[in-house]
Design a protein around this motif. Structure first.
Motif, PDB file in Angstrom:
ATOM      1  N   GLY A   7       0.817  -1.215   0.000  1.00 31.05           N
ATOM      2  CA  GLY A   7       0.000   0.000   0.000  1.00 31.05           C
ATOM      3  C   GLY A   7       0.845   1.257   0.000  1.00 31.05           C
ATOM      4  O   GLY A   7       0.554   2.220  -0.723  1.00 31.05           O
ATOM      5  N   LEU A  43       0.834   4.005  -3.021  1.00 32.07           N
ATOM      6  CA  LEU A  43       0.482   5.400  -2.731  1.00 32.07           C
ATOM      7  C   LEU A  43       1.660   6.327  -2.992  1.00 32.07           C
ATOM      8  O   LEU A  43       1.483   7.449  -3.483  1.00 32.07           O
ATOM      9  N   TRP A  58       1.865   6.925  -6.610  1.00 35.08           N
ATOM     10  CA  TRP A  58       0.763   7.789  -7.045  1.00 35.08           C
ATOM     11  C   TRP A  58       1.038   9.249  -6.675  1.00 35.08           C
ATOM     12  O   TRP A  58       0.834  10.148  -7.490  1.00 35.08           O
ATOM     13  N   VAL A  59       1.493   9.479  -5.442  1.00 33.92           N
ATOM     14  CA  VAL A  59       1.793  10.846  -5.005  1.00 33.92           C
ATOM     15  C   VAL A  59       2.930  11.430  -5.837  1.00 33.92           C
ATOM     16  O   VAL A  59       2.868  12.598  -6.270  1.00 33.92           O
ATOM     17  N   LEU A  73      -6.115   8.751   1.370  1.00 29.84           N
ATOM     18  CA  LEU A  73      -5.037   7.836   1.007  1.00 29.84           C
ATOM     19  C   LEU A  73      -5.017   6.597   1.899  1.00 29.84           C
ATOM     20  O   LEU A  73      -4.620   5.509   1.463  1.00 29.84           O
ATOM     21  N   SER A  74      -5.440   6.751   3.140  1.00 30.63           N
ATOM     22  CA  SER A  74      -5.378   5.626   4.076  1.00 30.63           C
ATOM     23  C   SER A  74      -6.486   4.606   3.851  1.00 30.63           C
ATOM     24  O   SER A  74      -6.357   3.450   4.302  1.00 30.63           O
ATOM     25  N   ALA A  89      -0.171   6.125   5.202  1.00 33.28           N
ATOM     26  CA  ALA A  89      -0.630   7.182   4.302  1.00 33.28           C
ATOM     27  C   ALA A  89       0.139   8.482   4.537  1.00 33.28           C
ATOM     28  O   ALA A  89       0.444   9.220   3.592  1.00 33.28           O
ATOM     29  N   ALA A 148       3.461   8.347   2.694  1.00 34.81           N
ATOM     30  CA  ALA A 148       3.335   8.597   1.260  1.00 34.81           C
ATOM     31  C   ALA A 148       3.074  10.073   0.987  1.00 34.81           C
ATOM     32  O   ALA A 148       3.677  10.671   0.087  1.00 34.81           O
ATOM     33  N   TYR A 149       2.190  10.672   1.763  1.00 35.38           N
ATOM     34  CA  TYR A 149       1.836  12.082   1.548  1.00 35.38           C
ATOM     35  C   TYR A 149       3.013  13.006   1.836  1.00 35.38           C
ATOM     36  O   TYR A 149       3.168  14.051   1.205  1.00 35.38           O
TER      37      TYR A 149
END
Length: 208
Positions: free
Chosen positions: A32, A36, A39-40, A132-133, A167, A170-171
Motif C-alpha cells: 500500500g 500510494l 501515485w503521489v 489515502l489511508s 498514508a 506517502a503524503y
C-alpha cells in the motif's frame, strides 16, 4: 495402524503452512505504501529538499515517527488477531504510542491557546491523508480476517492507526509544510480519525 504411522500420514496430508500473519500484514502495508508513494510522486511530484527535510524535527515526526507508529500498531493488531492472546508489552510499541498521544495532546492544548497552530491548510492535509489511508485500511482488515480476533474493534482501530501512518509517509513525499505544530495537528489528527474508522469497520469486518 500404529501411532507413528498415523502421525506420518497426518503430516503428509496437512496443508502447507501459511505465512505468519505479521509477514502478511507487513506485505500488505508495504504494498500500500509503495502504491500510494508512486501515485503521489506521479501526481504531485517529490520534494526537491526531501533529504534535508529528514534532518529537521518535522521530518523526523513525519517519517521516523510515522514508520515506528505503523510498525507498532501493526504488531499489536496481529497479536490481537489470535484468540486468547494479549498485546506484548513491547518497549518500542509502548514508547511510540505514548509519544504519539503526547504529541496530539500538546498540539490540541496549543491549538486552544493559539489559532496559529491550526492553519486552514491543516484540514485539507488531514482530509487528503484520510483518503489515502482508506485502501490500506481495507487491505489490512482483509489480511487480519485470516486470524480470529476476539476484540475486533480494538484490532480494527490499530489497523486504522497503521494505515493512517502509512498514508502519512506517502503524503509526506510531497507535502511542503514543515511546521511541527502543523504536522502534529494534521498528520496526527488524520491518524486518529483513521483509527476511529478502523474501530468502526473492524467491529463489523473482523467479527466472527
Amino acid at each position: 495402524m500404529t501411532t507413528d504411522e498415523l502421525i506420518r500420514r497426518l503430516s503428509a496430508e496437512a496443508p502447507a503452512p501459511r505465512p505468519r500473519l505479521e509477514l502478511r500484514l507487513f506485505a500488505t502495508l508495504s504494498a500500500g505504501l509503495l502504491a500510494l508513494g508512486l501515485w503521489v510522486a506521479t501526481r504531485y511530484g517529490v520534494r526537491a529538499d526531501l533529504p534535508a527535510t529528514l534532518a529537521t524535527s518535522a521530518g523526523a515526526l513525519k517519517f521516523v515517527g510515522g514508520a515506528a507508529l505503523a510498525l507498532a500498531a501493526g504488531r499489536l493488531a496481529c497479536r490481537l488477531s489470535r484468540p486468547g492472546s494479549r498485546p506484548e508489552v513491547c518497549p518500542l510499541s509502548v514508547a511510540t504510542l505514548v509519544l504519539a498521544a503526547l504529541a496530539l495532546g500538546w498540539t490540541a492544548a496549543g491549538a486552544a491557546l493559539s489559532a496559529s497552530l491550526a492553519p486552514a491548510g491543516a484540514a485539507s492535509c488531514a482530509r487528503s491523508i484520510l483518503l489515502l489511508s482508506a485502501p490500506i485500511l481495507a487491505g489490512a482488515l482483509l489480511t487480519l480476517r485470516v486470524g480470529a480476533p476476539t476484540r475486533p474493534a480494538a484490532t480494527g482501530a490499530l489497523a486504522g492507526v497503521a494505515a493512517g501512518a502509512m498514508a502519512c509517509l506517502a503524503y509526506a513525499l510531497w507535502c511542503p509544510a514543515d511546521g511541527v505544530a502543523f504536522v502534529a495537528l494534521s498528520y496526527g489528527g488524520a491518524i486518529a480519525v483513521a483509527g476511529l474508522a478502523g474501530a468502526l469497520a473492524g467491529g463489523r469486518v473482523l467479527a466472527w
